[in-house]
Design a protein around this motif. Structure first.
Motif, PDB file in Angstrom:
ATOM      1  N   SER A  38       0.821  -1.132  -0.148  1.00 10.92           N
ATOM      2  CA  SER A  38      -0.137  -0.001   0.015  1.00 10.92           C
ATOM      3  C   SER A  38       0.681   1.348   0.050  1.00 10.92           C
ATOM      4  CB  SER A  38      -1.044  -0.034   1.197  1.00 10.92           C
ATOM      5  OG  SER A  38      -0.211   0.014   2.407  1.00 10.92           O
ATOM      6  N   GLU A  39       2.007   1.257   0.850  1.00 15.84           N
ATOM      7  CA  GLU A  39       2.991   2.357   0.503  1.00 15.84           C
ATOM      8  C   GLU A  39       3.219   2.913  -0.621  1.00 15.84           C
ATOM      9  OE1 GLU A  39       3.417   4.625   2.870  1.00 15.84           O
ATOM     10  OE2 GLU A  39       2.085   3.150   4.493  1.00 15.84           O
TER      11      GLU A  39
ATOM     12  N   GLN B  23       2.140   6.025  -2.788  1.00 14.08           N
ATOM     13  CA  GLN B  23       3.314   6.727  -3.710  1.00 14.08           C
ATOM     14  C   GLN B  23       2.805   7.149  -5.277  1.00 14.08           C
ATOM     15  OE1 GLN B  23       5.367   8.806  -1.792  1.00 14.08           O
ATOM     16  NE2 GLN B  23       5.626   9.913  -3.747  1.00 14.08           N
ATOM     17  N   ILE B  24       2.444   5.873  -5.810  1.00 14.13           N
ATOM     18  CA  ILE B  24       2.118   6.064  -7.155  1.00 14.13           C
ATOM     19  C   ILE B  24       0.768   6.968  -7.518  1.00 14.13           C
ATOM     20  CG2 ILE B  24       0.991   4.706  -9.263  1.00 14.13           C
ATOM     21  CD1 ILE B  24       2.936   2.408  -8.093  1.00 14.13           C
ATOM     22  N   ALA B  25       0.020   7.041  -6.615  1.00 12.68           N
ATOM     23  CA  ALA B  25      -1.115   7.955  -6.776  1.00 12.68           C
ATOM     24  C   ALA B  25      -0.819   9.582  -6.425  1.00 12.68           C
ATOM     25  CB  ALA B  25      -2.245   7.759  -5.679  1.00 12.68           C
ATOM     26  N   LYS B  26       0.187   9.477  -5.640  1.00 10.41           N
ATOM     27  CA  LYS B  26       0.578  10.886  -5.453  1.00 10.41           C
ATOM     28  C   LYS B  26       1.491  11.338  -6.715  1.00 10.41           C
ATOM     29  CE  LYS B  26       0.644  11.085  -0.534  1.00 10.41           C
ATOM     30  NZ  LYS B  26       1.298  10.863   1.067  1.00 10.41           N
TER      31      LYS B  26
ATOM     32  N   ILE C 171      -8.013   2.107  -0.426  1.00  6.19           N
ATOM     33  CA  ILE C 171      -6.930   2.937   0.562  1.00  6.19           C
ATOM     34  C   ILE C 171      -7.329   4.451   0.785  1.00  6.19           C
ATOM     35  CG2 ILE C 171      -4.525   3.587   0.600  1.00  6.19           C
ATOM     36  CD1 ILE C 171      -3.976   1.065  -1.303  1.00  6.19           C
ATOM     37  N   PRO C 172      -7.464   4.761   2.019  1.00  3.69           N
ATOM     38  CA  PRO C 172      -7.773   6.183   2.353  1.00  3.69           C
ATOM     39  C   PRO C 172      -6.849   7.222   1.772  1.00  3.69           C
ATOM     40  CG  PRO C 172      -7.887   4.669   4.193  1.00  3.69           C
ATOM     41  CD  PRO C 172      -7.502   3.948   3.252  1.00  3.69           C
ATOM     42  N   GLU C 173      -5.687   6.937   1.794  1.00  2.14           N
ATOM     43  CA  GLU C 173      -4.773   8.199   1.223  1.00  2.14           C
ATOM     44  C   GLU C 173      -4.909   8.245  -0.179  1.00  2.14           C
ATOM     45  OE1 GLU C 173      -4.082   5.434   3.318  1.00  2.14           O
ATOM     46  OE2 GLU C 173      -2.672   6.164   4.867  1.00  2.14           O
TER      47      GLU C 173
ATOM     48  N   VAL D 143     -10.143  12.670  -4.178  1.00  3.62           N
ATOM     49  CA  VAL D 143     -11.025  13.672  -3.719  1.00  3.62           C
ATOM     50  C   VAL D 143     -10.690  14.999  -4.257  1.00  3.62           C
ATOM     51  CG1 VAL D 143     -12.084  14.529  -1.820  1.00  3.62           C
ATOM     52  CG2 VAL D 143     -12.320  12.186  -2.051  1.00  3.62           C
ATOM     53  N   LYS D 144      -9.475  15.389  -3.606  1.00  7.80           N
ATOM     54  CA  LYS D 144      -8.767  16.729  -4.107  1.00  7.80           C
ATOM     55  C   LYS D 144      -8.659  17.084  -5.554  1.00  7.80           C
ATOM     56  CE  LYS D 144      -5.434  17.504  -0.534  1.00  7.80           C
ATOM     57  NZ  LYS D 144      -4.065  17.103  -0.012  1.00  7.80           N
TER      58      LYS D 144
END
Ligand code: DC
Length: 223
Positions: free
Chosen positions: A55-56, A60-63, A104-106, A112-113
């Motif tokens: 998940s970490e 990171q991939i999402a960010k 995954i909440p993060e 959402v942003k």
């Protein structure tokens, strides 16, 4: 303030088709939030990161992802880091993992942003699972589209066949059931019916009928 039409509902209710048609007819910007989760999933799969245990790395991939949606008269084209991935994000591998990744909440925070930013200052029709409850709980129009699970699987299967996506009806039904379960049992952003949402059950309705019904609701609120 911009005018926001928020549409939620499970997979296969025709949300995508309906929002596209309504966006074209009413001149709204069409934003499909599922496509954003699909982009992150595609990037993760390409990097071989396809398990929730990592998940970490997934966060990171999402960010690090640059997701961009272009609208051409309601027709949405989705870009991931500059590449047009509109077709690829619909493949079976992505469909099989996207619901897990979106739990995954993060990663939800990132989407959402992004979705709120995309809507800023525009009149939009946005579809997903948490638009009426989390992204735009104050939307002027809130609709929950629903349909029986077998009917939804039938529609998805037909859509896949038309797009040349392989897989049997049984596989599609299993995938839809699994996604329903995951979507409704997320800790954050679970699919649920907002108290003030209007429910439209599309099981026995043709796409055209659903479109007219939803349009009627929007026009009534837009007056
Ligand atoms: O709408 P779709 O089938 O393309 O969405 C893909 C997945 O993304 C779906 O299984 C649930 C998730 N999703 C979500 O959790 N929240 C949203 N607003 C949109 C989609």
């Amino acid at each position: 303030m911009s005018f926001v039409v928020a549409i939620d509902g499970p997979a296969g209710t025709g949300k995508g088709t309906i929002t596209k048609l309504i966006a074209q007819e009413l001149g709204l910007v069409n934003i499909d939030t599922g496509a954003m989760y699909r982009c992150i999933t595609l990037k993760a799969i390409r990097k071989g990161v396809n398990s929730l245990e990592k998940s970490e790395e997934l966060i990171q991939i999402a960010k690090d992802s640059n997701i961009h949606i272009e609208n051409h008269e309601g027709n949405q084209q989705t870009f991931l880091d500059g590449e047009n991935v509109t077709t690829e994000i619909r493949c079976k591998e992505v469909s099989d993992f996207v619901s897990q990744l979106s739990s995954i909440p993060e990663i939800r925070e990132v989407v959402v942003k992004l979705a709120r930013n995309m809507a800023e200052g525009k009149d939009v029709i946005m579809e997903g699972r948490d638009i009426t409850t989390v992204i735009f709980p104050e939307a002027q129009v809130k609709i929950y589209l629903d349909a029986d699970v077998e009917e939804r699987a039938k529609r998805r299967f037909k859509e896949n066949q038309e797009k040349g996506i392989l897989g049997s009806y049984e596989q599609v039904l299993e995938n839809v059931k699994m996604r329903d379960y995951n979507d409704m049992h997320k800790k954050v952003g679970a699919l649920k019916i907002a108290e003030d949402a209007i429910i439209v059950d599309t099981t026995k309705m043709a796409i055209e009928e659903v479109k007219e019904k939803v349009k009627e609701i929007i026009l009534e609120r837009r007056k």
